[in-house]
Design an enzyme around this catalytic site. Structure first.
Site, PDB file in Angstrom:
ATOM      1  N   LYS A   1       2.477   3.101   3.799  1.00 26.44           N
ATOM      2  CA  LYS A   1       2.374   2.301   2.251  1.00 26.44           C
ATOM      3  C   LYS A   1       3.913   2.208   1.831  1.00 26.44           C
ATOM      4  O   LYS A   1       4.128   1.094   1.579  1.00 26.44           O
ATOM      5  CB  LYS A   1       1.617   3.077   1.789  1.00 26.44           C
ATOM      6  N   SER A   2       4.391   3.367   1.844  1.00 27.84           N
ATOM      7  CA  SER A   2       5.840   3.335   1.199  1.00 27.84           C
ATOM      8  C   SER A   2       6.751   2.308   2.016  1.00 27.84           C
ATOM      9  O   SER A   2       7.554   1.471   1.198  1.00 27.84           O
ATOM     10  CB  SER A   2       6.348   4.756   0.992  1.00 27.84           C
TER      11      SER A   2
ATOM     12  N   SER B   1      -4.547   6.718  -3.115  1.00 26.34           N
ATOM     13  CA  SER B   1      -5.805   6.365  -3.906  1.00 26.34           C
ATOM     14  C   SER B   1      -7.191   6.598  -3.053  1.00 26.34           C
ATOM     15  O   SER B   1      -7.750   5.551  -2.625  1.00 26.34           O
ATOM     16  CB  SER B   1      -5.793   5.022  -4.481  1.00 26.34           C
TER      17      SER B   1
ATOM     18  N   GLY C   1      -3.984   3.968   1.491  1.00 24.91           N
ATOM     19  CA  GLY C   1      -4.082   4.457   3.054  1.00 24.91           C
ATOM     20  C   GLY C   1      -3.665   5.995   2.999  1.00 24.91           C
ATOM     21  O   GLY C   1      -3.183   6.475   2.068  1.00 24.91           O
ATOM     22  N   LEU C   2      -3.754   6.481   4.353  1.00 25.77           N
ATOM     23  CA  LEU C   2      -3.472   7.814   4.579  1.00 25.77           C
ATOM     24  C   LEU C   2      -1.809   8.246   4.151  1.00 25.77           C
ATOM     25  O   LEU C   2      -1.211   7.353   4.379  1.00 25.77           O
ATOM     26  CB  LEU C   2      -3.933   8.470   5.932  1.00 25.77           C
ATOM     27  N   SER C   3      -1.527   9.590   3.857  1.00 23.77           N
ATOM     28  CA  SER C   3      -0.061   9.722   4.001  1.00 23.77           C
ATOM     29  C   SER C   3       0.426   9.799   5.444  1.00 23.77           C
ATOM     30  O   SER C   3      -0.150  10.077   6.125  1.00 23.77           O
ATOM     31  CB  SER C   3      -0.121  11.453   3.582  1.00 23.77           C
ATOM     32  N   GLY C   4       1.467   8.925   5.338  1.00 21.01           N
ATOM     33  CA  GLY C   4       2.221   8.647   6.656  1.00 21.01           C
ATOM     34  C   GLY C   4       1.473   7.306   7.199  1.00 21.01           C
ATOM     35  O   GLY C   4       2.085   7.078   8.253  1.00 21.01           O
ATOM     36  N   SER C   5       0.530   6.782   6.609  1.00 25.81           N
ATOM     37  CA  SER C   5      -0.003   5.197   7.186  1.00 25.81           C
ATOM     38  C   SER C   5       1.129   4.392   7.191  1.00 25.81           C
ATOM     39  O   SER C   5       1.064   3.316   7.954  1.00 25.81           O
ATOM     40  CB  SER C   5      -1.151   4.963   6.758  1.00 25.81           C
TER      41      SER C   5
HETATM   42  N1  PPS Z   1      -2.742  17.599  -1.158  1.00 28.45           N
HETATM   43  C1  PPS Z   1      -2.087  16.335  -0.914  1.00 28.45           C
HETATM   44  N2  PPS Z   1      -2.888  15.410  -0.624  1.00 28.45           N
HETATM   45  C2  PPS Z   1      -2.334  14.182  -0.329  1.00 28.45           C
HETATM   46  N3  PPS Z   1      -0.929  13.871  -0.397  1.00 28.45           N
HETATM   47  C3  PPS Z   1      -0.253  15.066  -1.030  1.00 28.45           C
HETATM   48  C4  PPS Z   1      -0.588  16.288  -1.382  1.00 28.45           C
HETATM   49  N4  PPS Z   1       0.273  16.927  -1.747  1.00 28.45           N
HETATM   50  C5  PPS Z   1       1.358  16.200  -1.850  1.00 28.45           C
HETATM   51  N5  PPS Z   1       0.879  15.062  -1.237  1.00 28.45           N
HETATM   52  C6  PPS Z   1       2.142  13.945  -1.344  1.00 28.45           C
HETATM   53  O1  PPS Z   1       2.001  13.269  -2.393  1.00 28.45           O
HETATM   54  C7  PPS Z   1       1.676  11.766  -2.118  1.00 28.45           C
HETATM   55  C8  PPS Z   1       0.600  11.133  -2.418  1.00 28.45           C
HETATM   56  O2  PPS Z   1       0.259  10.853  -3.939  1.00 28.45           O
HETATM   57  P1  PPS Z   1      -0.542   9.813  -4.322  1.00 28.45           P
HETATM   58  O3  PPS Z   1      -0.358   9.754  -5.714  1.00 28.45           O
HETATM   59  O4  PPS Z   1      -0.282   8.655  -3.632  1.00 28.45           O
HETATM   60  O5  PPS Z   1      -1.865  10.455  -4.047  1.00 28.45           O
HETATM   61  S1  PPS Z   1      -3.330   9.902  -4.763  1.00 28.45           S
HETATM   62  O6  PPS Z   1      -3.322   8.682  -4.855  1.00 28.45           O
HETATM   63  O7  PPS Z   1      -3.304  10.790  -6.102  1.00 28.45           O
HETATM   64  O8  PPS Z   1      -4.378  10.650  -4.087  1.00 28.45           O
HETATM   65  C9  PPS Z   1       1.972  11.886  -0.382  1.00 28.45           C
HETATM   66  O9  PPS Z   1       2.803  10.847  -0.012  1.00 28.45           O
HETATM   67  P2  PPS Z   1       2.647   9.952   0.873  1.00 28.45           P
HETATM   68  O10 PPS Z   1       2.961  10.504   2.297  1.00 28.45           O
HETATM   69  O11 PPS Z   1       3.511   8.744   0.676  1.00 28.45           O
HETATM   70  O12 PPS Z   1       1.319   9.038   0.723  1.00 28.45           O
HETATM   71  C10 PPS Z   1       2.154  13.457   0.022  1.00 28.45           C
HETATM   72  O13 PPS Z   1       3.703  13.250   0.338  1.00 28.45           O
HETATM   73  N1  ADP Z   2       4.180  -1.225  11.342  1.00 28.31           N
HETATM   74  C1  ADP Z   2       4.569   0.021  10.441  1.00 28.31           C
HETATM   75  N2  ADP Z   2       4.540  -0.161   9.342  1.00 28.31           N
HETATM   76  C2  ADP Z   2       5.030   0.782   8.322  1.00 28.31           C
HETATM   77  N3  ADP Z   2       5.618   2.120   8.841  1.00 28.31           N
HETATM   78  C3  ADP Z   2       5.692   2.171  10.083  1.00 28.31           C
HETATM   79  C4  ADP Z   2       5.042   1.272  10.992  1.00 28.31           C
HETATM   80  N4  ADP Z   2       5.401   1.719  12.414  1.00 28.31           N
HETATM   81  C5  ADP Z   2       6.035   2.888  12.266  1.00 28.31           C
HETATM   82  N5  ADP Z   2       5.795   3.177  11.062  1.00 28.31           N
HETATM   83  C6  ADP Z   2       6.506   4.413  10.416  1.00 28.31           C
HETATM   84  O1  ADP Z   2       5.611   5.153   9.895  1.00 28.31           O
HETATM   85  C7  ADP Z   2       6.059   6.010   8.923  1.00 28.31           C
HETATM   86  C8  ADP Z   2       5.346   5.742   7.513  1.00 28.31           C
HETATM   87  O2  ADP Z   2       5.869   6.772   6.466  1.00 28.31           O
HETATM   88  P1  ADP Z   2       5.538   6.396   4.985  1.00 28.31           P
HETATM   89  O3  ADP Z   2       5.908   4.678   4.912  1.00 28.31           O
HETATM   90  O4  ADP Z   2       6.307   7.249   4.141  1.00 28.31           O
HETATM   91  O5  ADP Z   2       3.956   6.232   4.926  1.00 28.31           O
HETATM   92  P2  ADP Z   2       3.036   6.539   3.412  1.00 28.31           P
HETATM   93  O6  ADP Z   2       3.997   5.938   2.224  1.00 28.31           O
HETATM   94  O7  ADP Z   2       1.851   5.955   3.923  1.00 28.31           O
HETATM   95  O8  ADP Z   2       2.856   8.022   3.438  1.00 28.31           O
HETATM   96  C9  ADP Z   2       7.754   5.623   8.612  1.00 28.31           C
HETATM   97  O9  ADP Z   2       8.373   6.510   9.261  1.00 28.31           O
HETATM   98  C10 ADP Z   2       7.874   4.420   9.221  1.00 28.31           C
HETATM   99  O10 ADP Z   2       8.836   4.127   9.754  1.00 28.31           O
END
Ligand code: PPS
Ligand code: ADP
Length: 198
Positions: free
Chosen positions: A39-40, A107, A33-37
């Site tokens: 996942k973590s 991914s 999923g997108l960054s901030g979706s």
């Molecule tokens: N250019 C760019 N695009 C996307 N994300 C970026 C980028 N640069 C740094 N980050 C940070 O790295 C996290 C994503 O790493 P991933 O290993 O999951 O990415 S990937 O699967 O290789 O595409 C992602 O973390 P998550 O927010 O947890 O998804 C970002 O915080």
């Molecule tokens: N249903 C939900 N499931 C997961 N996270 C949620 C949900 N609703 C709100 N959130 C918030 O969305 C944010 C997701 O961030 P994060 O887990 O770091 O995303 P990712 O790992 O995909 O980048 C967190 O601040 C989390 O508290």
């Protein structure tokens, strides 16, 4: 003759032996999923829930992979592919130890996820789409990276100026903009429990 060899030496230790010991089926749960979706956050809560229920899970995410084994990789297309290839190989090692991994990585493309599926094996690769619209992810902006990407300070940010291809037929989908965290983890747990129970 083989029958007379001490049982300890009669065959190599198998994945099934380890699964029997751990009382679970090894699987690779693959959160995309997108960054901030979410996942973590979901991965960490699911890991705790599984552990509390007697399972033996392990989260793989940026904190223990991109900071270590993959610290030499960028976010270019080629490096993302190599990132996921290595992660899939690590998940495969865990799998053959009978362990349930919760892989939390953007991914971003179907090709990348298909490669991970091929490394891990389709039977054991459980694709989970953590889905929130980009507007919601950007509004959350957990790490302030969307703002930097919009300002041009980060190039090639997923969903802004690098692609994200949603899974076409994930095993499970979680709409994190529509569910609370507890609901999301509860639904995911209910889905995977029959798959991992011994
Ligand atoms: N250019 C760019 N695009 C996307 N994300 C970026 C980028 N640069 C740094 N980050 C940070 O790295 C996290 C994503 O790493 P991933 O290993 O999951 O990415 S990937 O699967 O290789 O595409 C992602 O973390 P998550 O927010 O947890 O998804 C970002 O915080
Ligand atoms: N249903 C939900 N499931 C997961 N996270 C949620 C949900 N609703 C709100 N959130 C918030 O969305 C944010 C997701 O961030 P994060 O887990 O770091 O995303 P990712 O790992 O995909 O980048 C967190 O601040 C989390 O508290």
């Amino acid at each position: 003759m083989a029958e007379h060899i001490h049982p300890i030496f009669d065959r190599l230790l198998q994945r099934e032996d380890r699964e029997r010991r751990l009382k679970q089926k090894g699987k690779a749960l693959w959160l995309t999923g997108l960054s901030g979706s979410g996942k973590s956050t979901i991965a960490q809560h699911l890991e705790r829930r599984l552990y509390n229920e007697g399972f033996f899970p392990q989260v793989l995410d940026g904190d223990n992979i991109r900071s270590g084994i993959n610290s030499n990789l960028s976010f270019s297309d080629a490096d993302r592919k190599e990132n996921i290839r290595r992660i899939a190989e690590v998940a495969r090692l865990y799998l053959h130890s009978g362990i349930i991994t919760i892989n939390s990585f953007i991914s971003p493309t179907r090709e990348i996820r298909d490669m991970a599926r091929a490394v891990i094996g389709a039977e054991d690769f459980i694709e989970i789409y953590v889905n929130a619209p980009i507007e919601v992810c950007e509004e959350r902006d957990v790490k302030g990276l969307y703002q930097k990407a919009r300002a041009g300070e980060i190039k090639g940010f997923t969903g802004i100026d690098a692609p994200y291809e949603a899974p076409l037929s994930p095993a499970f989908e979680i709409r994190t903009d529509q569910l609370s965290l507890d609901e999301a983890v509860g639904q995911l747990y209910a889905f995977i429990h029959p798959i991992i129970k011994y």
